[in-house]
Design a protein around this motif. Sequence first.
Motif, PDB file in Angstrom:
ATOM      1  N   GLY A 186      -0.333  18.266   0.057  1.00  0.00           N
ATOM      2  CA  GLY A 186      -0.132  17.455   1.248  1.00  0.00           C
ATOM      3  C   GLY A 186      -0.788  16.094   1.250  1.00  0.00           C
ATOM      4  N   ARG A 187      -0.970  15.509   0.062  1.00  0.00           N
ATOM      5  CA  ARG A 187      -1.636  14.201  -0.008  1.00  0.00           C
ATOM      6  C   ARG A 187      -0.679  13.055  -0.304  1.00  0.00           C
ATOM      7  N   ALA A 188       0.627  13.329  -0.294  1.00  0.00           N
ATOM      8  CA  ALA A 188       1.621  12.281  -0.551  1.00  0.00           C
ATOM      9  C   ALA A 188       2.847  12.493   0.323  1.00  0.00           C
ATOM     10  N   VAL A 189       3.554  11.395   0.579  1.00  0.00           N
ATOM     11  CA  VAL A 189       4.738  11.441   1.440  1.00  0.00           C
ATOM     12  C   VAL A 189       6.004  11.690   0.635  1.00  0.00           C
ATOM     13  N   SER A 190       6.133  11.038  -0.523  1.00  0.00           N
ATOM     14  CA  SER A 190       7.405  11.043  -1.244  1.00  0.00           C
ATOM     15  C   SER A 190       7.174  11.124  -2.747  1.00  0.00           C
ATOM     16  N   TYR A 191       8.071  11.855  -3.427  1.00  0.00           N
ATOM     17  CA  TYR A 191       7.904  12.115  -4.861  1.00  0.00           C
ATOM     18  C   TYR A 191       9.262  12.542  -5.409  1.00  0.00           C
ATOM     19  N   VAL A 192       9.696  11.937  -6.489  1.00  0.00           N
ATOM     20  CA  VAL A 192      10.973  12.315  -7.100  1.00  0.00           C
ATOM     21  C   VAL A 192      10.753  13.421  -8.121  1.00  0.00           C
ATOM     22  N   ARG A 193      11.325  14.592  -7.844  1.00  0.00           N
ATOM     23  CA  ARG A 193      11.299  15.707  -8.778  1.00  0.00           C
ATOM     24  C   ARG A 193      12.517  16.575  -8.520  1.00  0.00           C
ATOM     25  N   GLY A 230       0.794  -1.226   0.000  1.00  0.00           N
ATOM     26  CA  GLY A 230       0.000   0.000   0.000  1.00  0.00           C
ATOM     27  C   GLY A 230       0.825   1.273   0.000  1.00  0.00           C
ATOM     28  N   ILE A 231       2.102   1.173  -0.363  1.00  0.00           N
ATOM     29  CA  ILE A 231       2.994   2.336  -0.377  1.00  0.00           C
ATOM     30  C   ILE A 231       2.964   3.042  -1.732  1.00  0.00           C
ATOM     31  N   LEU A 232       3.113   2.272  -2.804  1.00  0.00           N
ATOM     32  CA  LEU A 232       3.066   2.841  -4.151  1.00  0.00           C
ATOM     33  C   LEU A 232       1.624   3.179  -4.503  1.00  0.00           C
ATOM     34  N   SER A 233       1.430   4.363  -5.068  1.00  0.00           N
ATOM     35  CA  SER A 233       0.095   4.797  -5.458  1.00  0.00           C
ATOM     36  C   SER A 233      -0.612   3.735  -6.292  1.00  0.00           C
ATOM     37  N   LYS A 234      -1.852   3.431  -5.944  1.00  0.00           N
ATOM     38  CA  LYS A 234      -2.619   2.434  -6.681  1.00  0.00           C
ATOM     39  C   LYS A 234      -2.845   2.855  -8.125  1.00  0.00           C
ATOM     40  N   GLU A 235      -2.824   4.140  -8.387  1.00  0.00           N
ATOM     41  CA  GLU A 235      -3.044   4.654  -9.747  1.00  0.00           C
ATOM     42  C   GLU A 235      -1.731   5.053 -10.418  1.00  0.00           C
ATOM     43  N   PHE A 236      -0.626   4.459  -9.990  1.00  0.00           N
ATOM     44  CA  PHE A 236       0.689   4.923 -10.457  1.00  0.00           C
ATOM     45  C   PHE A 236       0.818   4.924 -11.973  1.00  0.00           C
ATOM     46  N   SER A 237       0.156   4.016 -12.660  1.00  0.00           N
ATOM     47  CA  SER A 237       0.317   3.915 -14.113  1.00  0.00           C
ATOM     48  C   SER A 237      -0.558   4.893 -14.886  1.00  0.00           C
ATOM     49  N   ALA A 238      -1.441   5.603 -14.181  1.00  0.00           N
ATOM     50  CA  ALA A 238      -2.376   6.494 -14.868  1.00  0.00           C
ATOM     51  C   ALA A 238      -2.245   7.953 -14.455  1.00  0.00           C
ATOM     52  N   ILE A 239      -1.449   8.257 -13.438  1.00  0.00           N
ATOM     53  CA  ILE A 239      -1.347   9.629 -12.931  1.00  0.00           C
ATOM     54  C   ILE A 239      -0.562  10.509 -13.906  1.00  0.00           C
ATOM     55  N   LYS A 240      -1.097  11.673 -14.207  1.00  0.00           N
ATOM     56  CA  LYS A 240      -0.426  12.648 -15.056  1.00  0.00           C
ATOM     57  C   LYS A 240       0.439  13.569 -14.191  1.00  0.00           C
ATOM     58  N   LYS A 241       1.358  14.256 -14.856  1.00  0.00           N
ATOM     59  CA  LYS A 241       2.300  15.104 -14.116  1.00  0.00           C
ATOM     60  C   LYS A 241       1.588  16.187 -13.311  1.00  0.00           C
ATOM     61  N   THR A 242       0.639  16.860 -13.924  1.00  0.00           N
ATOM     62  CA  THR A 242      -0.064  17.917 -13.201  1.00  0.00           C
ATOM     63  C   THR A 242      -0.832  17.367 -12.004  1.00  0.00           C
ATOM     64  N   GLN A 243      -1.391  16.172 -12.154  1.00  0.00           N
ATOM     65  CA  GLN A 243      -2.100  15.542 -11.048  1.00  0.00           C
ATOM     66  C   GLN A 243      -1.137  15.208  -9.910  1.00  0.00           C
ATOM     67  N   ALA A 244       0.030  14.670 -10.256  1.00  0.00           N
ATOM     68  CA  ALA A 244       1.023  14.317  -9.240  1.00  0.00           C
ATOM     69  C   ALA A 244       1.505  15.565  -8.500  1.00  0.00           C
ATOM     70  N   GLU A 245       1.767  16.637  -9.247  1.00  0.00           N
ATOM     71  CA  GLU A 245       2.209  17.879  -8.624  1.00  0.00           C
ATOM     72  C   GLU A 245       1.147  18.420  -7.668  1.00  0.00           C
ATOM     73  N   GLU A 246      -0.096  18.363  -8.088  1.00  0.00           N
ATOM     74  CA  GLU A 246      -1.180  18.868  -7.254  1.00  0.00           C
ATOM     75  C   GLU A 246      -1.328  18.021  -5.983  1.00  0.00           C
ATOM     76  N   MET A 247      -1.180  16.708  -6.116  1.00  0.00           N
ATOM     77  CA  MET A 247      -1.307  15.825  -4.956  1.00  0.00           C
ATOM     78  C   MET A 247      -0.214  16.095  -3.931  1.00  0.00           C
ATOM     79  N   PHE A 248       1.025  16.261  -4.420  1.00  0.00           N
ATOM     80  CA  PHE A 248       2.115  16.481  -3.472  1.00  0.00           C
ATOM     81  C   PHE A 248       2.037  17.875  -2.856  1.00  0.00           C
ATOM     82  N   SER A 249       1.755  18.873  -3.672  1.00  0.00           N
ATOM     83  CA  SER A 249       1.776  20.257  -3.189  1.00  0.00           C
ATOM     84  C   SER A 249       0.586  20.600  -2.300  1.00  0.00           C
TER      85      SER A 249
END
Length: 521
Positions: free
Chosen positions: A298-305, A277-296
């Motif tokens: 406060g909905r994620a712990v770790s993100y490589v950027r 349950g660590i890797l996002s369940k939607e990891f193969s479908a998340i777009k860059k803007t969605q990932a940025e919005e999730m991290f910025s």
Amino acid sequence: MKALFVRNVSWITTTAVSLGLLAGCSGGGEPAPAAKSDSAKPADTQGAKANAPLKMQFLVPSFADVPDMNDQYWTEWQKRTNTKLDIEWVPSGDYDTKFDLVLASGNLPEILVSTSTTRPTLLNAIKQGAFWDLTPFLGDFSKYPNLKNNSGPNVWSFMKSDGKIYGLPRNRPQIDLGIKFRKDWLDKYNIPVPQTLDEYTAALKKIVTSDPDGNGKNDTVGVLGHGFLLADGDDTFLAAFGGLNPVYDKDGGLIRNWLTPNYTQMVEWFRQQYADGILSKEFSAIKKTQAEEMFSTGRAVSYVRNIWRDYTWEQDIKKVQPDAKVITLPPLKGPGGYTASLANPTYGGMYISKKVPEEKVKQILDYMEKTTTMEYTDFNYYGIEGVHHKVVDGQPQLTELGVKQVTTNANQVFAMAFNNKMKVLNPAAPKAYNDAKIKETEIYSQQGKMNPFGNIASDTWTSVWPKYEKEWQAMVTKAIVGQISMDEYKSYVNKLNDNADIKKAYQEYAKAYKEYFGNAK
């Protein structure tokens, strides 16, 4: 800096590209349409003509809002460089598709930016004669000391095709990406900053199962990515498994990194992260803007950027979680190395259309030579003092207008001077923060590895891999989510590696690696 949606690339067939280029290059050395229009205008005097701004037409990717070319930043840039820039900005997520379409049409801009030096359509266009061979212009670089001395390590080798220089570098720092982590959540659960992949995994598992944001939903994502597999994060994690080192088959062929045992080991590691349950369940479908919005938010712990984003995103998260603290982890020790990937010292290249007259090619090279300095790179980063930045404690800090006008898009129209600090510094952050960040990330240059496949190419791989790429990606995803066993995935990879065409490609890669990087294995 606003990112944009990434869309699937529509590959253009070699035949279409060839036909388009033949049509586009039929004029030989004649000027591009814009140049013809300019030359038709009579000059008042020879002096006025000599001092007239150099008009240049670019096609470039846009990584932020499309700029107003009449704003303070771009007005000053064009004044200082005595240029008039005609730029077509294409959203970065759409750029590969647009790039291929432009090549297929043959209607090339004067200067075409490529984000990769090994893109198949680019290499085919070079072979078709679409771009100037710059080798005789540059010579021994005695006329271009800035381009020679202020460019990144080995970049001029990467600008070559068949031993000739066709591109101008887009110099970028090699220290760029890092694993972001919510330090405030580590502190909340009394977890030390991870030093190994195992400690990283344990910390993530503890946090995601403890409702760190206190919303009662237990929906915080552990490892966040975008695209396939984690896009920006792939090489960072692969480095920890030794997958950025050259790996050879029994015949001495250089195995493409995706099909190495090291990559398979990483897939198996992500399979466990997914199961836990660590890797996002939607990891193969998340777009860059969605990932940025999730991290910025406060909905994620770790993100490589990019490392410079730590400060920006920390400020964003504080709006909803006031105690937020974002750090870039030190390189984590894995079974085959450290989570430290060095960026390619050139982000693709800039190519001059063969339709541009020879005299104008020299003028474009003069512009690139003039601007490949730290003076222009600093201006590109901070803009005008008192307008785009103010100096605080000896360091420029962007104003509100600076944040708006001096975006990543300002990087797109010149080579920049190589500087390993530029992707670490955040121009909106205090000096003490940036100084500490530079010191913390120095270790990346010592422990980091660069993916060699960003600079070497194989014609056979280019023609063969598209037949298997989507299928292979699907198999990776199935292995991670548990739809197939790891033994099934390994058998699939072995079958690909036994393919005669792929084995031939590995021989070509080995030859190219020796040419670009020497004999080191």
